[in-house]
Design a protein around this motif. Structure first.
Motif, PDB file in Angstrom:
ATOM      1  N   ALA A  54      24.980  39.110  22.719  1.00 45.04           N
ATOM      2  CA  ALA A  54      25.257  38.211  23.840  1.00 45.04           C
ATOM      3  C   ALA A  54      24.834  36.777  23.521  1.00 45.04           C
ATOM      4  CB  ALA A  54      24.536  38.701  25.097  1.00 45.04           C
ATOM      5  N   GLU A  78      27.550  35.279  21.400  1.00 50.08           N
ATOM      6  CA  GLU A  78      28.790  35.058  22.155  1.00 50.08           C
ATOM      7  C   GLU A  78      28.574  34.166  23.376  1.00 50.08           C
ATOM      8  OE1 GLU A  78      29.939  39.012  23.109  1.00 50.08           O
ATOM      9  OE2 GLU A  78      30.200  39.635  21.002  1.00 50.08           O
ATOM     10  N   ASN A  79      27.292  33.868  23.659  1.00 51.13           N
ATOM     11  CA  ASN A  79      26.935  33.090  24.856  1.00 51.13           C
ATOM     12  C   ASN A  79      27.559  33.690  26.124  1.00 51.13           C
ATOM     13  OD1 ASN A  79      25.613  31.030  26.220  1.00 51.13           O
ATOM     14  ND2 ASN A  79      27.378  29.657  26.111  1.00 51.13           N
ATOM     15  N   ASN A  80      27.474  35.013  26.225  1.00 51.58           N
ATOM     16  CA  ASN A  80      28.049  35.734  27.368  1.00 51.58           C
ATOM     17  C   ASN A  80      27.129  36.908  27.698  1.00 51.58           C
ATOM     18  OD1 ASN A  80      29.725  36.715  29.366  1.00 51.58           O
ATOM     19  ND2 ASN A  80      31.098  37.746  27.944  1.00 51.58           N
ATOM     20  N   SER A 138      19.028  35.813  30.547  1.00 47.71           N
ATOM     21  CA  SER A 138      19.892  34.625  30.542  1.00 47.71           C
ATOM     22  C   SER A 138      19.207  33.385  31.120  1.00 47.71           C
ATOM     23  CB  SER A 138      21.174  34.916  31.335  1.00 47.71           C
ATOM     24  OG  SER A 138      20.865  35.200  32.687  1.00 47.71           O
TER      25      SER A 138
END
Length: 651
Positions: free
Chosen positions: A537, A540-542, A486
């Motif tokens: 991820a 979904e930007n998570n 991230s």
């Protein structure tokens, strides 16, 4: 019974790995992490690492790794739901409980059923002691006559089993427990007229493991009938959850005090432990009437390297003390011995004297094993030269089991002084014993050890597992995804018109987009699963945190994540010395790029070899031309990649 996912996440987020592990292993600070001796294999140099920041443990000796739940599953042989319930109880997280259905009971494992029925029996015996007329007038009164107060009775879950032969057995059967399980766990015995209670008419001592689970019972008879010849103490038979040689009575209550005081006091019986705890000496455990075992010693070693053996002053107590010292010393631990006056055992001694006197007696009368054993044997030998010679051999034999050579020499010096014997004489005898032990350790060939090569030629080379090409490079990429997926890096992209654009993207996006664009997929299924999780991820930007991976329901993902997120290397303290070392996090982009290129190069190299093999057998001209074109394209790609890596490919 299923635990809702949100509760599972709450439990795992609340659980601190250092707090959970420190209940079973003595940990010491080392930089940002904690280290200790691994509880899963026997070791002298600590290689067990606990990382509070990532909430994981890892042993760099045996390889075991994971989160708090995994530690409990491995250490206490718990199922995943059992480990979660243990953590929930520790961190006061409520799990909605309900009575198990018949189907759920049937689905329980054998171990679960055994733990459950022991817990059921524990509650029954405690309730009988406090809330029945027979329990109060016989069992509770017995404990009070011996001077035990309510807090200690409650702390150790002391109970009472009614005198009626099948009182507990019938009650358990009425609550759905089978005859087979009652007999197997040892709570009931099969007789001519059916099952009856093993412990009828006895006060009860539940035996708990390190997590507080009841694994067995001890029962003391109150009415001794000479005709029936009933033993004074009746203990649980060994079972899947109860192994006498690996159990110490009171370890659950004493473990914190042992670690805090860095000393364990070892006694023989239940009442010795209870009395010492009641007067305020809490670092006490008992071998519960069994001879001390290596497994029990190693259990203590998790918390301290110092054992004080406290035994009765009679001949049996002294003999027990001598028998145990050699095993303790062989484990590299320090042992002292305290022998009480002949008329006392630890229970009566702590009862009859004030706490200050007891503590002072233990302190002033604790003798190092050499002094204890030498003084004891000298009384027997007196002026008999034959007995004296045997005594010297006996003491040197004890010294020979000490694994540390420096300690051995120290003991030889002390022994020389006490026996008024030349130090060199004792060293010569010690060396003889050590040589004999070394030869025995080599097995049948020990009597004719070769001068140069002492390794048997019969040893077979271990078969190495064949791993797919690029496996370790895959792991390196997965490691970067787990550690820095991230994190934001800046990448330079060139448009069709030559304009250069700087864009911000995550490390995961940088790695995954490059590999997907060039058609590279991981060959290892676990690596690919983690790759896919990060791929989703990005969309979904998570991004999931480390806890998601190390506590994953997929055991393969959990094990790999715990392994990759742990490292035995540290960079502590360099800044204080004016030395600034670049970390992986400082060079995220270059590391990611190099890892991608190395991985692609290995895969392309493998494809080149496959094409070369196909060319050797190809006969059709069209096929040969296609293969040659593929080979040329692969060589061009490899040249480009290796130019990036600064490597020249040999032609």
């Amino acid at each position: 019974m299923a635990i809702p996912r949100e509760i599972v996440e709450q439990i795992l987020q609340a659980a601190r790995i250092e707090e959970v592990v420190s209940e079973f292993v003595t940990l010491k600070k080392r930089g940002a992490n904690l280290i200790g001796c691994c509880p899963f294999h026997n070791e002298k140099t600590p290689s067990f690492n606990v990382n509070p920041a990532r909430n994981i443990f890892k042993c760099f000796g045996c390889g075991k790794a994971g989160d708090s739940a995994k530690f409990l599953m491995e250490h206490e042989h718990l199922t995943y739901p059992e480990a979660l319930r243990y953590l929930a109880k520790k961190y006061n997280i409520k799990i909605e409980e309900r009575e198990a259905t018949a189907e759920e009971i049937a689905a329980q494992t054998e171990r679960e059923r055994m733990f459950n029925i022991n817990e059921f029996a524990d509650k029954y015996f405690v309730d009988t002691l406090w809330n029945t007329e027979e329990g109060k007038t016989i069992g509770l009164e017995y404990f009070r006559e011996r001077g035990f107060l309510n807090p200690i009775i409650e702390q150790f879950h002391l109970g009472y089993s009614p005198a009626k032969w099948d009182a507990f057995t019938e009650y358990a059967k009425q609550n759905g427990y089978s005859d087979e399980l009652l007999e197997k766990i040892g709570l009931s015995i099969k007789g001519n007229k059916g099952l009856y209670d093993r412990y009828h008419g006895r006060v009860m001592f539940p035996i708990q493991n390190l997590t507080g689970k009841v694994i067995g019972f001890g029962g003391r008879i109150l009415v001794n009938d000479p005709e029936k010849k009933s033993p004074k103490y009746q203990n649980s038979p060994e079972s899947e959850i109860y192994d006498k040689k690996q159990t110490l009575y009171g370890i659950f209550q004493a473990r914190s005090a042992i670690a805090k005081l860095d000393e364990c006091i070892l006694v023989e019986g239940y009442f010795d432990v209870l009395r010492m705890h009641q007067v305020g000496i809490e670092n006490v455990v008992a071998s519960s009437g069994t001879s001390l075992t290596i497994e029990q010693i190693r259990l203590v070693k998790r918390y301290t390297s110092n054992i004080t053996m406290l035994y009765d002053g009679d001949a049996a107590g002294i003999h027990a003390a001598i028998r145990g010292t050699d095993m303790i010393l062989a484990e590299g631990m320090n042992v002292r011995v305290v022998v009480l006056p002949p008329e006392h055992d630890p229970d009566t001694f702590a009862k009859d004297f004030p706490l200050d006197y007891v503590q002072n007696y233990l302190k002033t009368n604790a003798k190092d094993f050499i002094r204890f054993k030498t003084e004891l044997l000298m009384k027997d030998a007196e002026n008999d030269p034959i007995k004296r010679g045997q005594m010297v051999r006996d003491i040197v034999e004890t010294i020979s089991v000490v694994p540390d050579s420096i300690f051995r020499i120290s003991y030889v010096k002390e022994c020389s002084r006490l026996l008024d014997m030349p130090e060199q004489t004792l060293i010569n005898e010690l060396n003889k014993l050590l040589r004999v032990k070394f030869k025995k350790s080599l097995g049948p060939e020990g009597d004719s050890v070769p001068e140069v090569n002492v390794v048997s030629e019969k040893q077979e080379e271990p078969i190495e597992e064949q791993l797919p090409a690029g496996y370790y490079q895959e792991r390196e990429l997965v490691k970067q995804l787990l550690l820095y997926g991230s994190k934001i890096i800046t990448d330079e992209r060139e448009e069709e018109d030559g304009t250069k654009i700087l864009e911000q993207l995550t490390v995961a996006q940088f790695i995954i987009d490059d590999l997907k664009m060039n058609g590279f997929l991981f060959k290892d299924p676990i690596n690919q699963k983690i790759f896919d999780i990060f791929d989703r991820a990005i969309d979904e930007n998570n991004f999931p945190d480390n806890q998601f991976f190390v506590s994953n329901e997929d055991a393969g993902i959990a094990n790999l994540a715990a392994d990759l997120l742990s490292t035995p290397y540290r960079l502590d303290g360099w800044k204080n010395k004016g030395i600034f070392v670049k970390t992986e996090e400082d060079v995220l982009k270059i590391n990611a790029l190099m890892s991608i290129e190395r991985y692609k190069d290995l895969i392309l190299e493998e494809r080149c070899k496959q094409v070369e093999e196909e060319l050797k057998t190809a006969t059709d001209e069209a096929d040969i031309l296609i293969l040659l074109k593929q080979k040329k394209n692969l060589d061009v790609l490899r040249t480009q990649i290796n130019r990036e890596l600064g490597i020249v490919i040999a032609k």
